[in-house]
Design a protein around this motif. Structure first.
Motif, mmCIF file in Angstrom:
data_model
loop_
_atom_site.group_PDB
_atom_site.id
_atom_site.type_symbol
_atom_site.label_atom_id
_atom_site.label_comp_id
_atom_site.label_asym_id
_atom_site.label_seq_id
_atom_site.Cartn_x
_atom_site.Cartn_y
_atom_site.Cartn_z
ATOM 1 N N SER A 122 0.816 -1.221 0.000
ATOM 2 C CA SER A 122 0.000 0.000 0.000
ATOM 3 C C SER A 122 0.846 1.266 0.000
ATOM 4 O O SER A 122 0.460 2.286 0.580
ATOM 5 C CB SER A 122 -0.972 0.006 1.192
ATOM 6 O OG SER A 122 -1.868 -1.067 1.091
ATOM 7 N N GLY A 123 2.006 1.187 -0.622
ATOM 8 C CA GLY A 123 2.863 2.349 -0.759
ATOM 9 C C GLY A 123 3.778 2.160 -1.943
ATOM 10 O O GLY A 123 4.364 1.084 -2.126
ATOM 11 N N GLU A 124 3.924 3.191 -2.773
ATOM 12 C CA GLU A 124 4.720 3.068 -3.987
ATOM 13 C C GLU A 124 6.221 3.116 -3.684
ATOM 14 O O GLU A 124 6.673 3.854 -2.828
ATOM 15 C CB GLU A 124 4.364 4.191 -4.952
ATOM 16 C CG GLU A 124 4.986 4.039 -6.330
ATOM 17 C CD GLU A 124 4.577 5.168 -7.259
ATOM 18 O OE1 GLU A 124 5.338 5.455 -8.202
ATOM 19 O OE2 GLU A 124 3.500 5.761 -7.027
ATOM 20 N N GLY A 125 6.973 2.292 -4.404
ATOM 21 C CA GLY A 125 8.428 2.327 -4.324
ATOM 22 C C GLY A 125 9.029 1.719 -3.073
ATOM 23 O O GLY A 125 9.955 2.293 -2.489
ATOM 24 N N PRO A 126 8.566 0.542 -2.596
ATOM 25 C CA PRO A 126 9.202 -0.059 -1.420
ATOM 26 C C PRO A 126 10.669 -0.386 -1.715
ATOM 27 O O PRO A 126 10.978 -1.013 -2.724
ATOM 28 C CB PRO A 126 8.378 -1.333 -1.180
ATOM 29 C CG PRO A 126 7.811 -1.676 -2.530
ATOM 30 C CD PRO A 126 7.549 -0.351 -3.184
ATOM 31 N N CYS A 127 11.571 0.057 -0.839
ATOM 32 C CA CYS A 127 13.003 -0.101 -1.107
ATOM 33 C C CYS A 127 13.749 -0.749 0.041
ATOM 34 O O CYS A 127 14.964 -0.973 -0.067
ATOM 35 C CB CYS A 127 13.633 1.252 -1.440
ATOM 36 S SG CYS A 127 13.565 2.445 -0.091
ATOM 37 N N TYR A 128 13.070 -1.056 1.142
ATOM 38 C CA TYR A 128 13.745 -1.660 2.297
ATOM 39 C C TYR A 128 12.732 -2.520 3.036
ATOM 40 O O TYR A 128 11.542 -2.203 3.088
ATOM 41 C CB TYR A 128 14.291 -0.570 3.231
ATOM 42 C CG TYR A 128 15.453 -1.016 4.088
ATOM 43 C CD1 TYR A 128 16.765 -0.728 3.727
ATOM 44 C CD2 TYR A 128 15.247 -1.728 5.268
ATOM 45 C CE1 TYR A 128 17.831 -1.132 4.501
ATOM 46 C CE2 TYR A 128 16.310 -2.145 6.052
ATOM 47 C CZ TYR A 128 17.602 -1.839 5.674
ATOM 48 O OH TYR A 128 18.661 -2.249 6.443
ATOM 49 N N ILE A 129 13.222 -3.625 3.623
ATOM 50 C CA ILE A 129 12.349 -4.529 4.366
ATOM 51 C C ILE A 129 13.121 -5.118 5.533
ATOM 52 O O ILE A 129 14.321 -5.398 5.428
ATOM 53 C CB ILE A 129 11.795 -5.648 3.442
ATOM 54 C CG1 ILE A 129 10.756 -6.500 4.165
ATOM 55 C CG2 ILE A 129 12.912 -6.517 2.881
ATOM 56 C CD1 ILE A 129 9.964 -7.425 3.231
ATOM 57 N N THR A 130 12.443 -5.278 6.662
ATOM 58 C CA THR A 130 13.059 -5.891 7.835
ATOM 59 C C THR A 130 12.027 -6.753 8.540
ATOM 60 O O THR A 130 10.817 -6.560 8.377
ATOM 61 C CB THR A 130 13.635 -4.821 8.781
ATOM 62 O OG1 THR A 130 14.480 -5.426 9.746
ATOM 63 C CG2 THR A 130 12.526 -4.074 9.492
ATOM 64 N N VAL A 131 12.501 -7.707 9.334
ATOM 65 C CA VAL A 131 11.623 -8.633 10.041
ATOM 66 C C VAL A 131 11.948 -8.578 11.528
ATOM 67 O O VAL A 131 13.110 -8.383 11.913
ATOM 68 C CB VAL A 131 11.773 -10.079 9.492
ATOM 69 C CG1 VAL A 131 13.184 -10.600 9.687
ATOM 70 C CG2 VAL A 131 10.750 -11.033 10.126
ATOM 71 N N ASP A 132 10.935 -8.723 12.392
ATOM 72 C CA ASP A 132 11.194 -8.663 13.829
ATOM 73 C C ASP A 132 11.742 -10.004 14.316
ATOM 74 O O ASP A 132 11.722 -11.014 13.609
ATOM 75 C CB ASP A 132 9.921 -8.268 14.584
ATOM 76 C CG ASP A 132 9.011 -9.447 14.854
ATOM 77 O OD1 ASP A 132 8.620 -9.667 16.002
ATOM 78 O OD2 ASP A 132 8.682 -10.174 13.877
ATOM 79 N N LYS A 133 12.240 -10.020 15.546
ATOM 80 C CA LYS A 133 12.935 -11.201 16.062
ATOM 81 C C LYS A 133 12.007 -12.403 16.264
ATOM 82 O O LYS A 133 12.469 -13.543 16.315
ATOM 83 C CB LYS A 133 13.634 -10.866 17.375
ATOM 84 C CG LYS A 133 12.708 -10.511 18.519
ATOM 85 C CD LYS A 133 13.486 -10.223 19.797
ATOM 86 C CE LYS A 133 12.556 -9.852 20.942
ATOM 87 N NZ LYS A 133 13.325 -9.584 22.191
ATOM 88 N N THR A 134 10.697 -12.165 16.389
ATOM 89 C CA THR A 134 9.753 -13.269 16.578
ATOM 90 C C THR A 134 9.272 -13.843 15.257
ATOM 91 O O THR A 134 8.517 -14.815 15.246
ATOM 92 C CB THR A 134 8.528 -12.793 17.383
ATOM 93 O OG1 THR A 134 7.779 -11.839 16.593
ATOM 94 C CG2 THR A 134 8.952 -12.147 18.696
ATOM 95 N N ASN A 135 9.685 -13.226 14.142
ATOM 96 C CA ASN A 135 9.256 -13.638 12.799
ATOM 97 C C ASN A 135 7.748 -13.515 12.612
ATOM 98 O O ASN A 135 7.140 -14.253 11.840
ATOM 99 C CB ASN A 135 9.696 -15.080 12.497
ATOM 100 C CG ASN A 135 11.188 -15.271 12.657
ATOM 101 O OD1 ASN A 135 11.972 -14.434 12.229
ATOM 102 N ND2 ASN A 135 11.577 -16.370 13.283
#
Length: 373
Positions: free
Chosen positions: A110-123
């Motif tokens: 729901s946002g144009e141009g996603p350029c970074y992604i991260t995941v929390d420690k609990t997955n």
């Protein structure tokens, strides 16, 4: 237990160094028509010889940034598809025995141009920084690793002084701080670094991410990526070609130092990526623009940086790089020359030497690494 994360990381690091010399290297690429990549590539990298061998690949559109679950069973990617196709996040299962990725599902961010992604420690959660939209997306994750749904969307607002780059918000990074309780997000368009508290969503706490404060950067800096070392936050400014060093605290962040990413006066630096070596003694940052270089800094006892050296990345547009977990090598993804160049790292001096080893792959833009065993 203020430094539990670092103790865990140190314990993992010691065990990795003692037991593993081979690691899986994941490469995210820009795909056609934007680039010549074909999706996500998996290689086997040897941290003794500095050589890599191809294992597998999986096709997916423009996986420009990757993150790996803490149990190393899943890989998540943003699909940075511009304004002509849906911008999404994708989930893949990873078989550590075979080195193969299997597509699970994808969800709109729901946002144009996603350029970074991260995941929390609990997955249980992934977060994306959406550059063009200037927003942050929070998506829940199911037990099987599949992406569930968008739970929260944070829209940044504002602009800054560089009109062709900062006429609107541009979220560029979303990362956990060392305590894994807060998320730090740079906004290149507004010259701000936004800090959010992170809590498991519940009926009594409707907001997964809650804004705490912002670090206001110098106008025109264009903060892009960040790195942590102990109580210091290092902010790489893409437009200014500088690194800001902050004493990092929850409610008070004070500027300790600003240092250039290059020794010349040319303003077209296009600073791209920043990482601290696993030993915590050295920091590295890349420049694109007219430079195509990587700078090496010594981290002093007070956390300030001391410039040591700068050298060519042996390619064009070094968008992303990774330091292998044994600290032996630095791998640099040169986006526009279709190669990953492997540099030997001197653990005593921090200085880099080109090994001559390269990985040829179409438009590499993100590198991640996990142990094979």
């Amino acid at each position: 237990m203020r430094y539990t994360f670092f103790l865990i990381l140190s314990f993992w690091f010691v065990n990795v160094v003692g037991q593993s010399t081979e690691f899986y290297l994941f490469v995210g690429t820009y795909t056609k028509p934007r680039g010549s990549g074909e999706g996500i590539y998996v290689y086997k990298f040897n941290t003794t010889t500095g050589t890599a061998s191809f294992i597998s690949k999986i096709e997916t559109e423009n996986p420009s940034y990757l993150t790996i679950s803490n149990n190393q069973q899943f890989v998540y990617a943003v699909n940075q598809n511009g304004n002509t196709k849906p911008n999404e996040a994708s989930a893949f299962s990873f078989n550590k025995n075979t080195g193969n990725l299997t597509f699970i599902n994808k969800q709109p961010v729901s946002g144009e141009g996603p350029c970074y992604i991260t995941v929390d420690k609990t997955n249980k959660w992934i977060f994306t920084a959406n550059y063009t939209a200037g927003s942050i997306s929070a998506i829940s994750v199911n037990k099987d690793g599949s992406l569930n749904k968008l739970e929260q969307l944070i829209q940044n607002n504002g602009s800054s002084v560089v009109k062709d780059r900062q006429n609107a918000p541009h979220a560029h990074t979303i990362v956990f701080d060392p305590k894994l309780k807060m998320l730090v997000s740079t906004d290149l368009g507004t010259d701000k670094i936004n800090i959010f508290s992170f809590s498991k969503k519940s009926a009594s706490l409707p907001l997964l991410l809650d804004s705490i404060n912002s670090i206001v950067s110098k106008p025109g800096n264009g903060p892009r990526h960040v790195a942590f070392s102990k109580k210091k936050l290092y902010i790489l400014n893409e437009l200014a070609g500088t690194i800001d060093v902050f004493n990092y605290k929850k409610n008070k962040n004070t500027l300790l130092q600003t240092i250039s990413t290059d020794t010349s006066s040319n303003l077209d630096k296009g600073s791209a990526d920043i990482h601290v070596a696993n030993d915590g003694k050295f920091l590295y940052a890349t420049n694109r623009g007219k430079y195509n270089t990587i700078a090496t800094y010594k981290i002093n006892k007070n956390g300030s940086l001391e410039f040591l050296a700068i050298k060519s990345t042996e390619g064009k547009v070094p968008r992303n790089f990774v330091i292998d977990p044994t600290d032996n090598f630095v791998l640099i993804a040169n986006q526009n020359s279709d190669n990953i160049v492997i540099f030997k790292r001197d653990k005593q001096t921090g200085l880099l030497t080109d090994t001559g080893n390269k990985i040829k792959v179409g438009m590499p833009v993100c590198l991640q690494m996990i142990p094979i065993n």
